[in-house]
Design a protein around this motif. Structure first.
Motif, PDB file in Angstrom:
ATOM      1  N   UNK A  60      -0.485  16.438 -10.884  1.00  0.00           N
ATOM      2  CA  UNK A  60      -1.032  17.593 -11.586  1.00  0.00           C
ATOM      3  C   UNK A  60      -2.139  18.256 -10.795  1.00  0.00           C
ATOM      4  N   UNK A  61      -2.805  17.481  -9.948  1.00  0.00           N
ATOM      5  CA  UNK A  61      -3.848  18.003  -9.065  1.00  0.00           C
ATOM      6  C   UNK A  61      -3.345  18.107  -7.627  1.00  0.00           C
ATOM      7  N   UNK A  62      -2.025  18.054  -7.465  1.00  0.00           N
ATOM      8  CA  UNK A  62      -1.455  18.172  -6.128  1.00  0.00           C
ATOM      9  C   UNK A  62      -1.562  16.900  -5.314  1.00  0.00           C
ATOM     10  N   UNK A  63      -1.869  15.805  -5.973  1.00  0.00           N
ATOM     11  CA  UNK A  63      -1.986  14.537  -5.256  1.00  0.00           C
ATOM     12  C   UNK A  63      -0.770  13.685  -5.606  1.00  0.00           C
ATOM     13  N   UNK A  64      -0.924  12.366  -5.639  1.00  0.00           N
ATOM     14  CA  UNK A  64       0.213  11.534  -6.018  1.00  0.00           C
ATOM     15  C   UNK A  64       0.121  10.169  -5.396  1.00  0.00           C
ATOM     16  N   UNK A  65       1.129   9.343  -5.681  1.00  0.00           N
ATOM     17  CA  UNK A  65       1.188   7.995  -5.117  1.00  0.00           C
ATOM     18  C   UNK A  65       2.153   7.972  -3.938  1.00  0.00           C
ATOM     19  N   UNK A  66       1.797   7.240  -2.911  1.00  0.00           N
ATOM     20  CA  UNK A  66       2.706   6.971  -1.803  1.00  0.00           C
ATOM     21  C   UNK A  66       2.982   5.476  -1.802  1.00  0.00           C
ATOM     22  N   UNK A 125      -7.572   9.983  -6.977  1.00  0.00           N
ATOM     23  CA  UNK A 125      -7.200  10.762  -5.801  1.00  0.00           C
ATOM     24  C   UNK A 125      -5.833  10.301  -5.301  1.00  0.00           C
ATOM     25  N   UNK A 126      -5.339  10.999  -4.267  1.00  0.00           N
ATOM     26  CA  UNK A 126      -4.095  10.563  -3.649  1.00  0.00           C
ATOM     27  C   UNK A 126      -4.218   9.089  -3.272  1.00  0.00           C
ATOM     28  N   UNK A 127      -3.170   8.343  -3.433  1.00  0.00           N
ATOM     29  CA  UNK A 127      -3.319   6.894  -3.296  1.00  0.00           C
ATOM     30  C   UNK A 127      -2.071   6.256  -2.691  1.00  0.00           C
ATOM     31  N   UNK A 128      -2.314   5.305  -1.799  1.00  0.00           N
ATOM     32  CA  UNK A 128      -1.233   4.501  -1.236  1.00  0.00           C
ATOM     33  C   UNK A 128      -1.120   3.215  -2.052  1.00  0.00           C
ATOM     34  N   UNK A 129       0.106   2.859  -2.398  1.00  0.00           N
ATOM     35  CA  UNK A 129       0.343   1.585  -3.083  1.00  0.00           C
ATOM     36  C   UNK A 129       1.146   0.690  -2.139  1.00  0.00           C
ATOM     37  N   UNK A 130       0.522  -0.390  -1.713  1.00  0.00           N
ATOM     38  CA  UNK A 130       1.166  -1.320  -0.781  1.00  0.00           C
ATOM     39  C   UNK A 130       1.954  -2.355  -1.581  1.00  0.00           C
ATOM     40  N   UNK A 131       3.284  -2.345  -1.386  1.00  0.00           N
ATOM     41  CA  UNK A 131       4.168  -3.204  -2.180  1.00  0.00           C
ATOM     42  C   UNK A 131       4.718  -4.385  -1.384  1.00  0.00           C
ATOM     43  N   UNK A 132       4.091  -4.702  -0.270  1.00  0.00           N
ATOM     44  CA  UNK A 132       4.624  -5.765   0.599  1.00  0.00           C
ATOM     45  C   UNK A 132       4.791  -7.075  -0.152  1.00  0.00           C
ATOM     46  N   UNK A 133       3.895  -7.370  -1.071  1.00  0.00           N
ATOM     47  CA  UNK A 133       3.963  -8.658  -1.779  1.00  0.00           C
ATOM     48  C   UNK A 133       4.443  -8.512  -3.221  1.00  0.00           C
TER      49      UNK A 133
END
Lengths: 133, 102
Positions: free
Chosen positions: B64-70, B35-43
């Protein structure tokens, strides 16, 4: 400083350690580390991935430079590959047309101050100066 | 050293160095994201093109399903790599608040 590394991605952590030691020894501004780590990894990975006709170790040499760091990677028993002739990447292409291929050397060419190439006796040497920009 | 895991909020947290040696493990983890997903890059200290490839492949699959990474809490070093790569045009990227002490 110079050291040879075997043709494995597992060596990247050793290369990072080697680079860290070099920076400490010459008291070089650590803000340049990311740039140097990235360029060394990209060239090393490219050699390991595409120069598959040899088992020889890859030699990495680092020297302090007035504008940062001078680095060379030498690969033995391989075909000629001049990174300056690597295909470009269209960073403005829409997502559906983007592929990961070619991005590593593209970044190197964008980020270094100078890049040089020598090929002689089946030995391929890529050198760059980074950190002055 | 590289770490990738879900936090309690369901975001993917990445830490350490995402290089060519670690990219397969990151890809294997992100292949499970549906699913749509947040990737936390703080570290996250470092990412090379191998890591960028992992993000790009995952983002394309999800889009492709209208989702993506944030991508959130992105450091200045890594933001620069994203800019050079044109990723700022492909991803939602939120830069880390670097006004506080290190």
């Amino acid at each position: 400083m110079q050291r040879k590394f075997s043709r494995s991605f597992d060596e990247i952590k050793e290369i990072v350690f080697f680079t860290e030691q070099f920076f400490k020894k010459h008291d070089i501004d650590t803000s340049k580390r990311y740039l140097v780590d990235l360029c060394v990894e990209e060239i090393f990975v490219n050699m390991v991935t595409y120069d598959t006709e040899t088992d020889a170790d890859i030699l990495i040499e680092m020297l302090p430079h007035e504008n940062g760091v001078e680095v060379s990677l030498t690969d033995y028993g391989v075909e000629r590959f001049d990174p300056r002739e690597a295909g470009s990447v269209d960073i403005n292409a829409p997502l559906e047309q983007r592929t990961p291929g070619g991005l590593g050397l593209y970044l190197v060419l964008k980020m270094v101050d100078e890049i040089h190439y020598e090929y002689k006796n089946r030995t391929s040497k890529i050198s760059f100066v980074a950190g002055g920009k | 050293m590289f770490q990738i895991e879900f936090n309690e909020a369901g975001s993917v947290v990445v830490a350490g160095r995402l290089d060519a040696a670690q990219a397969p493990r990151a890809q294997e983890f992100l292949d499970e994201v549906k699913d749509e997903c947040v990737v936390d890059m703080a570290r996250l200290e470092y990412v090379s093109s191998a890591g960028l490839g992992v993000l790009l492949r995952t983002h394309k699959r999800l889009m492709g399903d209208g989702r993506g990474l944030r991508l959130i809490n992105v450091s200045n070093h890594i933001k620069d790599i994203f800019m050079y790569s044109g990723f700022d045009k492909l991803f939602q990227i939120e830069v880390a608040d670097q006004s506080g002490p290190d």
